[in-house]
Design a protein around this motif. Structure first.
Motif, PDB file in Angstrom:
ATOM      1  N   LYS A   1       6.366 -68.393  15.436  1.00 26.80           N
ATOM      2  CA  LYS A   1       7.716 -68.759  15.884  1.00 26.80           C
ATOM      3  C   LYS A   1       8.449 -67.612  16.579  1.00 26.80           C
ATOM      4  N   THR A   2       7.685 -66.675  17.148  1.00 31.04           N
ATOM      5  CA  THR A   2       8.301 -65.658  18.007  1.00 31.04           C
ATOM      6  C   THR A   2       8.551 -66.282  19.374  1.00 31.04           C
ATOM      7  N   THR A   3       9.725 -66.077  19.919  1.00 30.09           N
ATOM      8  CA  THR A   3      10.081 -66.630  21.220  1.00 30.09           C
ATOM      9  C   THR A   3       9.671 -65.656  22.310  1.00 30.09           C
ATOM     10  N   ILE A   4       9.062 -66.175  23.382  1.00 29.97           N
ATOM     11  CA  ILE A   4       8.590 -65.343  24.479  1.00 29.97           C
ATOM     12  C   ILE A   4       9.121 -65.899  25.796  1.00 29.97           C
ATOM     13  N   LEU A   5       9.675 -65.014  26.623  1.00 33.08           N
ATOM     14  CA  LEU A   5      10.021 -65.335  28.011  1.00 33.08           C
ATOM     15  C   LEU A   5       9.067 -64.527  28.878  1.00 33.08           C
ATOM     16  N   LEU A   6       8.216 -65.209  29.628  1.00 29.95           N
ATOM     17  CA  LEU A   6       7.069 -64.582  30.266  1.00 29.95           C
ATOM     18  C   LEU A   6       7.072 -64.827  31.769  1.00 29.95           C
ATOM     19  N   VAL A   7       7.125 -63.748  32.542  1.00 21.63           N
ATOM     20  CA  VAL A   7       6.917 -63.801  33.984  1.00 21.63           C
ATOM     21  C   VAL A   7       5.426 -63.614  34.231  1.00 21.63           C
ATOM     22  N   GLU A   8       4.817 -64.512  34.992  1.00 21.84           N
ATOM     23  CA  GLU A   8       3.362 -64.432  35.162  1.00 21.84           C
ATOM     24  C   GLU A   8       2.944 -65.058  36.485  1.00 21.84           C
TER      25      GLU A   8
ATOM     26  N   GLY B   1      23.804 -67.005  40.514  1.00 28.14           N
ATOM     27  CA  GLY B   1      24.173 -68.091  39.608  1.00 28.14           C
ATOM     28  C   GLY B   1      22.989 -68.656  38.840  1.00 28.14           C
ATOM     29  N   VAL B   2      22.237 -67.794  38.168  1.00 26.77           N
ATOM     30  CA  VAL B   2      21.043 -68.221  37.432  1.00 26.77           C
ATOM     31  C   VAL B   2      21.444 -68.958  36.157  1.00 26.77           C
ATOM     32  N   ASP B   3      20.875 -70.146  35.981  1.00 24.72           N
ATOM     33  CA  ASP B   3      21.125 -70.981  34.797  1.00 24.72           C
ATOM     34  C   ASP B   3      19.795 -71.430  34.209  1.00 24.72           C
ATOM     35  N   PHE B   4      19.509 -71.067  32.973  1.00 21.70           N
ATOM     36  CA  PHE B   4      18.419 -71.683  32.214  1.00 21.70           C
ATOM     37  C   PHE B   4      18.528 -71.252  30.764  1.00 21.70           C
ATOM     38  N   ALA B   5      17.839 -71.983  29.904  1.00 21.58           N
ATOM     39  CA  ALA B   5      17.835 -71.693  28.476  1.00 21.58           C
ATOM     40  C   ALA B   5      16.406 -71.498  27.994  1.00 21.58           C
ATOM     41  N   VAL B   6      16.251 -70.658  26.979  1.00 23.67           N
ATOM     42  CA  VAL B   6      14.947 -70.371  26.386  1.00 23.67           C
ATOM     43  C   VAL B   6      14.932 -70.959  24.976  1.00 23.67           C
ATOM     44  N   PRO B   7      14.134 -72.006  24.733  1.00 26.71           N
ATOM     45  CA  PRO B   7      14.090 -72.604  23.401  1.00 26.71           C
ATOM     46  C   PRO B   7      13.498 -71.643  22.369  1.00 26.71           C
ATOM     47  N   ALA B   8      14.044 -71.662  21.172  1.00 27.81           N
ATOM     48  CA  ALA B   8      13.561 -70.797  20.098  1.00 27.81           C
ATOM     49  C   ALA B   8      12.156 -71.187  19.687  1.00 27.81           C
ATOM     50  N   GLY B   9      11.319 -70.175  19.435  1.00 29.95           N
ATOM     51  CA  GLY B   9       9.984 -70.403  18.909  1.00 29.95           C
ATOM     52  C   GLY B   9       8.974 -70.902  19.913  1.00 29.95           C
ATOM     53  N   GLU B  10       9.290 -70.842  21.201  1.00 28.04           N
ATOM     54  CA  GLU B  10       8.396 -71.336  22.238  1.00 28.04           C
ATOM     55  C   GLU B  10       8.131 -70.253  23.276  1.00 28.04           C
ATOM     56  N   VAL B  11       7.187 -70.533  24.164  1.00 32.76           N
ATOM     57  CA  VAL B  11       6.927 -69.668  25.314  1.00 32.76           C
ATOM     58  C   VAL B  11       7.516 -70.338  26.544  1.00 32.76           C
ATOM     59  N   THR B  12       8.462 -69.657  27.167  1.00 33.02           N
ATOM     60  CA  THR B  12       9.063 -70.137  28.414  1.00 33.02           C
ATOM     61  C   THR B  12       8.512 -69.302  29.558  1.00 33.02           C
ATOM     62  N   MET B  13       7.943 -69.966  30.548  1.00 34.63           N
ATOM     63  CA  MET B  13       7.426 -69.283  31.727  1.00 34.63           C
ATOM     64  C   MET B  13       8.539 -69.180  32.771  1.00 34.63           C
ATOM     65  N   LEU B  14       8.663 -68.007  33.370  1.00 31.76           N
ATOM     66  CA  LEU B  14       9.587 -67.798  34.487  1.00 31.76           C
ATOM     67  C   LEU B  14       8.731 -67.550  35.719  1.00 31.76           C
ATOM     68  N   LEU B  15       8.653 -68.564  36.580  1.00 29.53           N
ATOM     69  CA  LEU B  15       7.751 -68.543  37.726  1.00 29.53           C
ATOM     70  C   LEU B  15       8.527 -68.502  39.027  1.00 29.53           C
ATOM     71  N   GLY B  16       7.805 -68.179  40.094  1.00 30.03           N
ATOM     72  CA  GLY B  16       8.401 -68.144  41.416  1.00 30.03           C
ATOM     73  C   GLY B  16       7.630 -67.215  42.324  1.00 30.03           C
ATOM     74  N   ARG B  17       7.881 -67.365  43.612  1.00 25.62           N
ATOM     75  CA  ARG B  17       7.220 -66.499  44.586  1.00 25.62           C
ATOM     76  C   ARG B  17       7.689 -65.052  44.412  1.00 25.62           C
ATOM     77  N   ASN B  18       6.957 -64.123  45.019  1.00 24.60           N
ATOM     78  CA  ASN B  18       7.371 -62.720  45.003  1.00 24.60           C
ATOM     79  C   ASN B  18       8.763 -62.583  45.607  1.00 24.60           C
ATOM     80  N   GLY B  19       9.601 -61.794  44.964  1.00 19.91           N
ATOM     81  CA  GLY B  19      10.950 -61.576  45.469  1.00 19.91           C
ATOM     82  C   GLY B  19      11.949 -62.651  45.090  1.00 19.91           C
ATOM     83  N   ALA B  20      11.539 -63.585  44.210  1.00 21.98           N
ATOM     84  CA  ALA B  20      12.438 -64.692  43.845  1.00 21.98           C
ATOM     85  C   ALA B  20      13.558 -64.250  42.911  1.00 21.98           C
ATOM     86  N   GLY B  21      13.370 -63.112  42.211  1.00 20.75           N
ATOM     87  CA  GLY B  21      14.400 -62.629  41.293  1.00 20.75           C
ATOM     88  C   GLY B  21      13.976 -62.610  39.842  1.00 20.75           C
ATOM     89  N   LYS B  22      12.695 -62.794  39.577  1.00 18.83           N
ATOM     90  CA  LYS B  22      12.218 -62.909  38.196  1.00 18.83           C
ATOM     91  C   LYS B  22      12.382 -61.593  37.430  1.00 18.83           C
TER      92      LYS B  22
END
Length: 245
Positions: free
Chosen positions: A189-196, A23-44
């Motif tokens: 204004k390129t949108t980025i979703l970044l796991v790091e 049940g993953v819920d989140f939104a990525v704003p246009a033109g921004e960098v959204t970080m997707l964080l979490g421990r190893n194995g979290a589902g990123k």
């Protein structure tokens, strides 16, 4: 938050008998960098692969610019203007750097049709790619392969780029080149979703953040607020960004 370009609503993903996303819920704003964080194995990584259709949504929806992606095949999703840089880089090791770039450029049928102005822009961030333009990609160093993987994703303008742990195993100087490149993409204004996992990189780049744990999003908000709250970092991530100054 600006208007979201990407929205995940109640997304569940099963891989075989395993229920990975719950049940993953989140939104990525246009033109921004959204970080997707979490421990190893979290589902990123599973989340990125689900967005790209490499794993199928078993419940819920993924919407890009208001259109559902869950019934589309991966090539169709890419044609919507989404690029993906996987953790394993996804380059073709037997092909040259030039051939890898040409395959990623949908509007070019041969090297003479590549956008030379954009190539020069990319070479400004990653000069090694110019030097090794005719070398097989498999002979590049790990850092150079990561440069190529990112360069393939940005060889043409994309609306959204999904990037999985680009700094993993890289020298600090190369990481700084990546930060510079991503900041320039953000300026355009390129949108980025970044796991790091490099939290200083996350702090330097992120506008917003979603933190995952056990296949769920357990926190969303501004990256700056997370970076300034040691107790929240400890609770969500099990560490303090301050320790990485």
């Amino acid at each position: 938050m600006s208007n979201p370009i990407l929205e995940l609503s109640g997304v569940h993903t099963h891989i075989g008998a395993y229920h990975i996303l719950h049940g993953v819920d989140f939104a990525v704003p246009a033109g921004e960098v959204t970080m997707l964080l979490g421990r190893n194995g979290a589902g990123k990584t599973t989340t990125l692969r689900t967005i790209m259709g490499l794993w199928r949504v078993s419940q819920g929806d993924v919407r890009f610019q208001g259109r559902s992606l869950k019934a589309l095949a991966t090539p169709e999703i890419a044609h919507q203007g989404i690029a993906y840089v996987p953790e394993n880089m996804g380059i073709f090791t037997d092909l040259t750097v030039k051939e890898n770039m040409l395959l990623a450029a949908r509007s070019a049928r041969n090297a003479s049709e590549l956008d030379t102005q954009r190539l020069e822009w990319i070479f400004g961030f990653f000069p090694a790619l110019r030097k090794f333009w005719l070398y097989p990609a498999g002979k590049l160093s790990g850092g150079q392969k990561q440069m190529l993987a990112v360069a393939r994703a940005i060889c043409e303008p994309r609306a959204l780029i999904l990037i999985d742990e680009p700094s993993k195993g890289l020298a600090p100087s190369i990481i700084q080149n990546l930060v510079t490149a991503f900041n320039e993409l953000k300026r355009q204004k390129t949108t980025i979703l970044l796991v790091e996992q490099n939290f200083m990189m996350a702090k330097a780049l992120g506008d917003s953040v979603a933190v995952m744990d056990n296949g769920r999003v357990v926190h969303t908000g501004a990256m700056r607020e997370l970076a300034e709250d040691d107790m929240l970092q400890q609770r969500l991530l099990g560490l303090s960004l301050g320790a990485h100054q």
